[in-house]
Design an enzyme around this catalytic site. Structure first.
Site, PDB file in Angstrom:
ATOM      1  N   HIS A   1     -43.125  24.073  18.384  1.00 19.09           N
ATOM      2  CA  HIS A   1     -42.178  23.806  17.349  1.00 19.09           C
ATOM      3  C   HIS A   1     -41.016  22.844  17.836  1.00 19.09           C
ATOM      4  CE1 HIS A   1     -39.301  24.367  14.209  1.00 19.09           C
ATOM      5  NE2 HIS A   1     -38.306  25.026  14.921  1.00 19.09           N
ATOM      6  N   CYS A   2     -41.132  22.561  19.105  1.00 23.20           N
ATOM      7  CA  CYS A   2     -40.150  21.559  19.660  1.00 23.20           C
ATOM      8  C   CYS A   2     -40.517  20.156  19.574  1.00 23.20           C
ATOM      9  CB  CYS A   2     -39.649  21.874  20.888  1.00 23.20           C
ATOM     10  SG  CYS A   2     -38.748  23.668  20.732  1.00 23.20           S
ATOM     11  N   LEU A   3     -41.273  19.738  20.784  1.00 25.81           N
ATOM     12  CA  LEU A   3     -41.573  18.377  21.169  1.00 25.81           C
ATOM     13  C   LEU A   3     -42.118  17.705  19.958  1.00 25.81           C
ATOM     14  CD1 LEU A   3     -43.090  18.702  24.688  1.00 25.81           C
ATOM     15  CD2 LEU A   3     -40.821  18.502  23.828  1.00 25.81           C
TER      16      LEU A   3
ATOM     17  N   VAL B   1     -41.398  17.665  16.934  1.00 27.04           N
ATOM     18  CA  VAL B   1     -40.424  17.812  15.798  1.00 27.04           C
ATOM     19  C   VAL B   1     -39.269  17.297  16.105  1.00 27.04           C
ATOM     20  CG1 VAL B   1     -39.307  19.309  14.326  1.00 27.04           C
ATOM     21  CG2 VAL B   1     -41.768  19.625  14.685  1.00 27.04           C
ATOM     22  N   ASP B   2     -38.493  17.645  17.080  1.00 23.62           N
ATOM     23  CA  ASP B   2     -37.136  17.534  17.572  1.00 23.62           C
ATOM     24  C   ASP B   2     -36.969  16.234  17.704  1.00 23.62           C
ATOM     25  OD1 ASP B   2     -37.019  20.266  17.337  1.00 23.62           O
ATOM     26  OD2 ASP B   2     -36.953  20.433  19.588  1.00 23.62           O
TER      27      ASP B   2
END
Ligand SMILES: NC(=O)c1ccc[n+]([C@@H]2O[C@H](COP(=O)([O-])OP(=O)(O)OC[C@H]3O[C@@H](n4cnc5c(N)ncnc54)[C@H](O)[C@@H]3O)[C@@H](O)[C@H]2O)c1
Length: 411
Positions: A256-258, A260-261
């Site tokens: 969910h992080c790399l 997207v963020d």
């Protein structure tokens, strides 16, 4: 008094348990009725939190969909999702929705902390106006801070307790309030001067990983063309005791992080006439990896005189990382889609993912196949036995590094 946690996912639920285990009463709030129902019955939906651990703190935890109950809490920690929309722009919908709800329930004297990853300015420019619709003033009637979550799902050596926690309050008093609350569950606290510093620090951490993964992935594609073993290269470079940090190549970036963020910052940077080229380039290279993996699969099958069409291809590990069942942005899904488009007969084995409804597939035991592809190397999978049994193996995770066996190929 108690701690309220809004959003009971990968970030929120571990926080609930940590505060409850530290002796606090915790109120967990989520809009997902099914999740809340499960939690009320002591069933965890997060692999890092076994249900037994949740049940052990049942007396100190309350789960509800009723945000109004947060009125009685001492501090409210907000851990809702921060996804991208279809145009790959920040979707602050869940966050702003939560803030609007909070405006109707917050009480004077409370501390509100945002933990969701987001672009600099979110806390001050987006949360403050909505929360102040309560009639209370941020930094005066209630304390407000940003404190990024650094949890790494599946990891046991670094937890909430021993990972330093960055805290940036709207005022010095806000920071002090948040430090006091987090000090109950975290060993080391890192106060910074503003919420914006804390917001950008979290993005720097994620961008750093994304860029370095892209770098080693690009070198992996080049090394492949040059006939050089990238795994041996990385192992050799990593012997340098200073000035180098090891990153492993792989089938692409998931979670969910790399993926997207970093694009939260790209979007925000446009407002300042800046193009964040490192972020864009890293995203581009990492997104290319499943296509490169497809090419490697085609070449592996080609060696045995087979086309992709109708070949039985076993994907070993489909979640985005080892040891967890999280499928968000998992490169294996793209690889399966590409193989199916070409008529491949795809099956998968993953002890963490019982089914992939979008493909109509269920996890099978490592079975008869033409090619086994290690996409995610879960620790509980017996890769040795699987490699022995398969006629041909493609290893995208360096599990077989150093192995010289004609039937095994590596990324
Ligand atoms: N998963 C990670 O490893 C990780 C690590 C660090 C930071 N983060 C960040 O933390 C944030 C949360 O991520 P996550 O992985 O826990 O997400 P998640 O999807 O697992 O959980 C979020 C929860 O929030 C709930 N929710 C949505 N809108 C809500 C609302 N208005 N009110 C109450 N609940 C609401 C959802 O139902 C869901 O249960 C994101 O910003 C993410 O980038 C995640």
């Amino acid at each position: 008094m108690s701690i309220g946690i809004v959003g009971l996912g990968y970030v929120g639920l571990p926080l609930v348990v940590a505060f409850a285990e530290a002796g606090e009463d915790v109120l967990g709030v989520d809009v997902d009725v099914a999740k809340v129902a499960g939690l009320k019955e002591g069933r965890s939906h997060i692999e890092d939190i076994p249900s037994e651990r949740l049940q052990a703190v049942a007396e100190r935890t309350t789960f509800t969909t009723r945000a109004v109950d947060l009125h009685e809490t001492e501090a409210i920690l907000v851990c809702v999702p921060t996804p991208l929309n279809r145009n790959r722009e920040p979707d602050l919908g869940p966050l702003l929705g939560a803030a609007r709800t909070l405006a109707g329930v917050i009480a004077a004297g409370q501390l509100i902390v945002l933990e969701s990853t987001t672009f600099p300015g979110t806390t001050r420019d987006h949360l403050v106006p909505l929360l102040e619709e309560s009639g209370l003033e941020a930094g005066k009637d209630f304390a407000l801070a940003f404190s990024p979550e650094r949890v790494d799902p599946g990891r046991t050596d670094y937890t909430l307790a021993n990972t330093p926690k960055i805290v940036g309050g709207l005022t010095e008093a806000c920071t002090a309030r948040a430090l006091e609350v987090y000090g109950r569950v975290c060993d080391e606290l890192v106060p910074v001067s503003t919420p914006e510093v804390a917001e950008l620090a979290k993005l720097l951490e994620n961008i750093f990983r994304s860029v370095n993964i892209a770098l080693v992935n690009e070198l992996a594609m080049l090394a492949d063309r040059m006939g050089i073993d990238i795994w041996e290269v990385v192992d050799a470079a990593a012997t340098k005791p200073f000035g180098f940090m090891r990153f492993e190549p792989g089938p692409g970036m998931g979670g969910h992080c790399l993926p997207v963020d970093p694009f939260y910052l790209t979007w925000k940077a446009r407002e300042y006439d800046m193009v964040t080229e490192f972020i864009e380039l890293a995203g581009k290279v990492n997104k290319q990896m499943p296509y490169f993996c497809l090419e490697k699969i085609e070449r592996s099958l080609n060696e045995a005189g087979r086309p992709v069409k109708d070949s039985r291809i076993l994907i070993v590990g489909v979640s985005y990382k080892a040891g967890v069942g999280d499928l968000r942005e998992a490169p294996a899904l793209k690889i399966i889609e590409l193989l199916r488009d070409r008529g491949g007969d795809v099956a998968y084995h993953d002890p963490h993912v019982p089914e992939l409804p979008q493909f109509g597939l269920r996890s099978v035991e490592p079975a008869d196949c033409d090619l086994a592809v290690i996409v995610t190397a879960h620790p509980e999978v017996d890769h040795g036995a699987m490699i022995d049994a398969a006629p041909s193996v493609l290893d995208l995770r360096g599990m077989t590094r150093g192995l010289r066996d004609a039937k095994v190929r590596q990324l």
